[in-house]
Scaffold this active site. Sequence first.
Site: not given
Ligand code: ADP
Ligand code: AMP
Length: 219
Positions: A13, A88, A127, A160, A171
Amino acid sequence: MKLIFLGPPGAGKGTHAENLSKQYQVSHLATGDILRRHIREKTPLGIQAKDTIERGELVPDTLVNQMMFAEIQQVKGGKGFILDGFPRTIGQADALSEFLESGKMKIDAVVNFVASESVIIDRLSGRRVCPQCNRNYHIHNIPPKKEGLCDRCGVALIQRKDDQPETIRHRLEVYHKETAALVDYYKKKKWLHDVNADREVGEVLAALKLLFERLKISL
Ligand code: ADP
Ligand code: AMP
């Protein structure tokens, strides 16, 4: 363009919201990034949310809602926004609907990033993020030009705390327990559009653009 990006952690995302926001000058409102900014700046909200986030739990609805509505207010009148990681929970989704209605705003679409568990685990464990600009990398899939350093800021990338194996598993459980129900919630509203997010970045981006064309979403 007003979009909600829904999907499990690691589905991509943030990566795609960031790409699209740069390309179309829309605001990328990522709840996780905003919360981590509060933690870095040691604001009262950041201090309150830090442990919860590191454990992989959700921050309480009231705190997140208030924070996100303030962010949306700031971009009102601009070219739009992508909500990444919000809502969420059903409680957050109800509150968001009310907030948008009261401001006469309408969401164009909810994009559901559908990704398989093995892909998610691989993506989250590899990541790395820039602590300065929040840009995402992946050690194998999307590596930085210079190992360990952000292409944009040149600072050292970090992993992270909530991307450790135990917390990743937790998660995913939280996603299934609290967030997955939003798929049906938005399906009933007829706002939901699935995108197969298991594919590589270029393919997912192309699928998103096709979807926007089909829905006649102005960019
Ligand atoms: P989210 O925001 O849904 O938690 P991220 O955008 O942070 O996910 O993506 C998670 C990890 O996967 C990151 O390390 C990113 O660089 C990698 N990633 C995202 N989309 C793709 C894809 N289509 N193919 C391969 N790796 C990806
Ligand atoms: P993300 O960066 O989207 O993976 O979010 C990291 C962390 O932030 C999550 O695991 C939650 O602890 C918190 N968080 C993010 N979005 C929300 C949400 N909409 N509601 C509650 N907690 C959130």
